[in-house]
Design a protein around this motif. Structure first.
Motif, PDB file in Angstrom:
ATOM      1  N   LYS A 257      38.893  48.993  38.336  1.00 63.15           N
ATOM      2  CA  LYS A 257      40.102  49.718  37.942  1.00 63.15           C
ATOM      3  C   LYS A 257      40.721  50.456  39.126  1.00 63.15           C
ATOM      4  N   ASN A 258      39.902  50.809  40.100  1.00 63.99           N
ATOM      5  CA  ASN A 258      40.400  51.531  41.279  1.00 63.99           C
ATOM      6  C   ASN A 258      40.978  50.588  42.332  1.00 63.99           C
ATOM      7  N   TYR A 259      40.861  49.298  42.102  1.00 66.71           N
ATOM      8  CA  TYR A 259      41.345  48.319  43.074  1.00 66.71           C
ATOM      9  C   TYR A 259      42.827  48.068  42.836  1.00 66.71           C
ATOM     10  N   GLU A 260      43.637  48.244  43.869  1.00 71.05           N
ATOM     11  CA  GLU A 260      45.084  48.033  43.748  1.00 71.05           C
ATOM     12  C   GLU A 260      45.475  46.699  44.365  1.00 71.05           C
ATOM     13  N   ASP A 300      43.050  46.246  31.875  1.00 71.90           N
ATOM     14  CA  ASP A 300      43.217  46.730  33.246  1.00 71.90           C
ATOM     15  C   ASP A 300      43.932  45.699  34.116  1.00 71.90           C
TER      16      ASP A 300
END
Length: 348
Positions: A257-260, A300
């Protein structure tokens, strides 16, 4: 557009019979899979597809696609094997699809890697890059697929992926030639997808879209003890082996989820993982795949895709049974994972 990776190794071929024994298919490893811990759930095929043979029966792939499409998948991204000098393998199922004009939307991804017996360190079939004349032979082989109304195009370009672009020594020439020959067929070139690629790859400029389908797994570095032993196993070529190596699907999906996503980078939906089936103690197993964790993960990826204004999502995978990433109906989840995908896609 949601494209699901598709493995066509569910029929006998001469090479696999020679290397692994008569009758070998992807099901062979699934049937002999070992359970390494009590809560490990090895997914097995159930009806309506069951243990199919892609070269037998009545239009198995068409039936698969009908189920996939009903649940929000727009096409199969099919592994295609060209080793050079017209050496191919696993090509017959989609030749059958083409000849019979089966109602299956598909595109190819060139699985440009050598085949190895990793247990014994034996080279089975070498991937070769033989230059323009051989690339022309490859294009001519693909041409009838590209021209099919069922082959997936974008912007009047047939979609074509490359598994390991960095292995191609003359990549820019390969892409330039394929674009040229596609234009001669009446297309506007090839719509290129790069696998195993990030925004720092020095060849990314040649591709329309790129992604790394195992970026999800890279979060396991945050489990320092397990990752240490996994790397030790790799470094010693299995001489020191505490595997298979177990991580949490839920934890990795939470980290993802923190990966953009960067510009032109595609999001990837990860449908499980258990390479202990194929690689035994050298495998990686993700526990804690559940309806809820899969639902959260899809949500997500769809959010990332919307935020990034992206137009393609990759699903890994539809039927990689011996690696435990699949979305076909199975003995653990039935059709529930498919239903979760359908509900999420209907919401966007």
């Amino acid at each position: 557009m949601l494209l699901a990776y598709y493995l066509p190794q569910f029929h006998e071929v001469e090479e696999n019979n020679l290397w692994w024994g008569k009758g070998f298919t992807e099901w062979t490893n699934v049937k002999k899979a070992k359970q390494y811990f009590k809560t490990q759930e090895i997914r097995k095929p159930i009806e309506p597809l069951g243990e199919y043979d892609l070269m037998l029966g009545d239009k198995v792939i068409e039936q698969q696609f009908e189920i996939a499409q009903e649940h929000g998948i727009d096409g199969f991204l099919v592994w295609n094997y060209w080793f050079g000098n017209e050496e191919k393998i696993l090509e017959r199922p989609f030749e059958k699809v083409l000849q019979e004009k089966q109602k299956v939307n598909y595109a190819f991804a060139w699985a440009n890697h050598s085949w190895l017996n990793k247990t014994k360190g034996i080279l089975l079939k070498e991937q070769k890059y033989l230059g323009a004349k051989d690339y022309k032979k490859y294009f001519n082989y693909l041409k009838s697929h590209f021209l099919s109304e069922n082959y997936i195009k974008k912007d009047n370009k047939p979609i074509f992926g490359i598994f390991m672009p960095d292995l191609i020594p003359d990549l820019s020439e390969f892409i330039e030639l394929f674009n040229k020959w596609a234009i001669e067929l009446g297309f506007d070139g090839i719509f290129w997808l790069a696998e195993n690629t990030n925004n720092e790859s020095n060849y990314v400029k040649y591709f329309d879209r790129y992604f790394d389908s195992v970026v999800f797994l890279k979060g396991r570095k945050n489990s320092p003890i397990g990752y240490f032993f996994e790397k030790l196993n790799t470094k010693t070529k299995g001489k020191i082996n505490f595997g298979p190596f177990i991580y949490s699907y839920k934890n990795l999906s939470d980290l993802y989820k923190n990966y953009e996503l960067n510009e032109n980078e595609l999001g990837v939906i990860f449908s499980g993982w258990d390479t202990g089936i194929r690689h035994a103690k050298n495998g990686i197993i993700l526990k804690n795949l559940s309806i809820a964790s899969f639902d959260n993960h899809i949500h997500d990826v769809l959010e990332k895709t919307t935020k990034n204004n992206s137009d393609i999502i990759i699903l890994k995978s539809w039927n990689e049974w011996a690696e435990g990433n699949l979305l076909e109906p199975d003995s653990i989840f039935g059709s529930e994972l498919l239903n979760v995908l359908k509900r999420n896609r209907n919401g966007y």
